[in-house]
Design an enzyme around this catalytic site. Sequence first.
Site, short mmCIF file in Angstrom:
data_model
loop_
_atom_site.label_atom_id
_atom_site.label_comp_id
_atom_site.label_asym_id
_atom_site.label_seq_id
_atom_site.Cartn_x
_atom_site.Cartn_y
_atom_site.Cartn_z
N LYS A 1 9.40 37.01 78.74
CA LYS A 1 10.58 36.28 79.21
C LYS A 1 10.59 36.32 80.74
O LYS A 1 10.24 37.35 81.34
CB LYS A 1 11.83 36.96 78.65
CG LYS A 1 13.14 36.29 79.02
CD LYS A 1 14.31 37.03 78.36
CE LYS A 1 15.65 36.41 78.64
NZ LYS A 1 16.76 37.11 77.97
N SER B 1 19.59 34.30 74.92
CA SER B 1 18.98 33.66 76.05
C SER B 1 17.45 33.66 76.02
O SER B 1 16.82 32.87 76.73
CB SER B 1 19.45 34.34 77.34
OG SER B 1 19.02 35.69 77.36
N SER C 1 20.52 38.58 72.89
CA SER C 1 19.53 37.59 73.32
C SER C 1 18.15 37.72 72.70
O SER C 1 17.31 36.84 72.89
CB SER C 1 19.38 37.61 74.83
OG SER C 1 20.41 36.85 75.39
N1 GLN Z 1 24.84 35.25 74.50
C1 GLN Z 1 25.17 36.44 75.22
C2 GLN Z 1 25.61 36.10 76.61
O1 GLN Z 1 25.58 34.97 76.94
C3 GLN Z 1 23.99 37.38 75.24
C4 GLN Z 1 23.05 37.22 76.36
C5 GLN Z 1 21.97 38.25 76.42
O2 GLN Z 1 21.84 39.07 75.51
N2 GLN Z 1 21.23 38.24 77.51
O3 GLN Z 1 25.99 36.94 77.37
#
Ligand code: GLN
Length: 483
Positions: free
Chosen positions: A77, A152, A176
């Site tokens: 990532k 994400s 994420s």
């Molecule tokens: N969807 C969650 C957020 O927007 C998780 C994001 C993540 O785990 N980086 O914060």
Amino acid sequence: MFPISAIKDYHSALQSAAISCTETVQHYLAVIRDNKHLNVFLEVFEDESLARAAALDLARKNGEPLAPLHGVVVGIKDVLCYQGHRVSAASHMLEDYVAIYNATAIQKLLDAGAIIIGRQNCDEFAMGSSNENSAFGPVRNFIDPTRVPGGSSGGSAVAVQAGMCMVSLGSDTGGSVRQPADFCGIIGLKPTYGRISRYGLIAYASSFDQIGIFARNINDVALVLEVIAGTDEFDSTVSDLPVPSYSHELMGGARTGKLAYIRQALEHPSLDPAIRSSLFSFFDLLRSEGYQVDAVDMEWLDEIVPAYYVLTTAEASSNLSRYDGVRYGFRAPGDLTSPGELYTLTRSRGFGKEVQRRILLGNFVLSAGYFDAYFTKAQQVRRLLSDAFQDIFLNYSGLLMPTVPSPAFRLGEKTTDPIEMYLGDIYTVLANLVGSPAISLPLFQHPSGLPFGLQVMSARFNEVSLLRLSDRFLQLAGKSAGA
Ligand code: GLN
């Protein structure tokens, strides 16, 4: 041979010279080329990964033993620092930024013989649940390109889903890794907070962030975890508990045990009825296999998403203050007359809409007058949850939950309503609030044809139990599907 089903089969094939690392990398590069429309990779390290494969092949020829991840093709990532390579967090703010050191997890992968094939698209600064917040365009789900892959770490999930690499590393602050794994029909593990060093992981919310692993089978997850976990002088939040040999521990896992689910989570009105009924059927299957599956109560389920967004935006507003146009990356062009103008223009042009929203929200909840009402309250919720989970794990080895309330939605479907997007995180943020390990297992298919997962959580630093349960559940699901 392709797609390679598991690292251990790949290693047998390397050992019998049935395949080479070079052929393997060539294969994955071809799949990446064929799937450009999914927008998974922000950059592919083509020449470099071929050169590394050739060097690994030569080492084998010279009789060197296989390293634990010899020739394993990994995608990362775009929030993980890989020295000498760009790392942008999918943001214009860091578009041309080149990492000056290796993240500890990356260094450990390289030391174990892995080949890093490229950096993967994600939501900007890991903020999002659909990968639509990337400054470089959304990622599409391989199963249905009109749908999101989740976020994400969407690029990292689709790369494994579509066979563009063997495993990927993502980051999981509130789901994420597990949520895109759910949407893409693969495995996604978020280890215990403090199991893997965060050194070299671009920070979103430091008391929540954890590097996670995407793979197609549980053995690969275990192998990668045992390589990248463990103490690190550069991250004082990493535990110095010894790292078990997870891949060996997988064998001979317990066939019975006490499991729990949160009644209010399964009864929650946002949960898709088909997901609810699949989970209940699976609980029955587990009971018929000798497991005890009990309902436990937790009354404050609707408080957890607000608590998560108050705390993470507060931490994000502090972490992202360093991107000021002076020290890192992008600076707004033109004759700027004051530092204030420089900061304002740089930050309003360099950051996308969602990141700006979160910085504003974070500053708001930290501001004098609101601090006690929001930040302190959310910390109290976090504490209550941690205590409640500690109690659950005194009695149960695993907690079963949906990963997401509904399967992958269509691109654009939720972009106009951030609150709706946030509410979809209801089941995943729990593990980050309490620091427990959690995994999403691709056990089910929705009537729409889309995959979805079962989430399993265990006590902090009990990845062994989590992986054993996962192994067993995957086998049982295969059995229940008539495989
Ligand atoms: N969807 C969650 C957020 O927007 C998780 C994001 C993540 O785990 N980086 O914060």
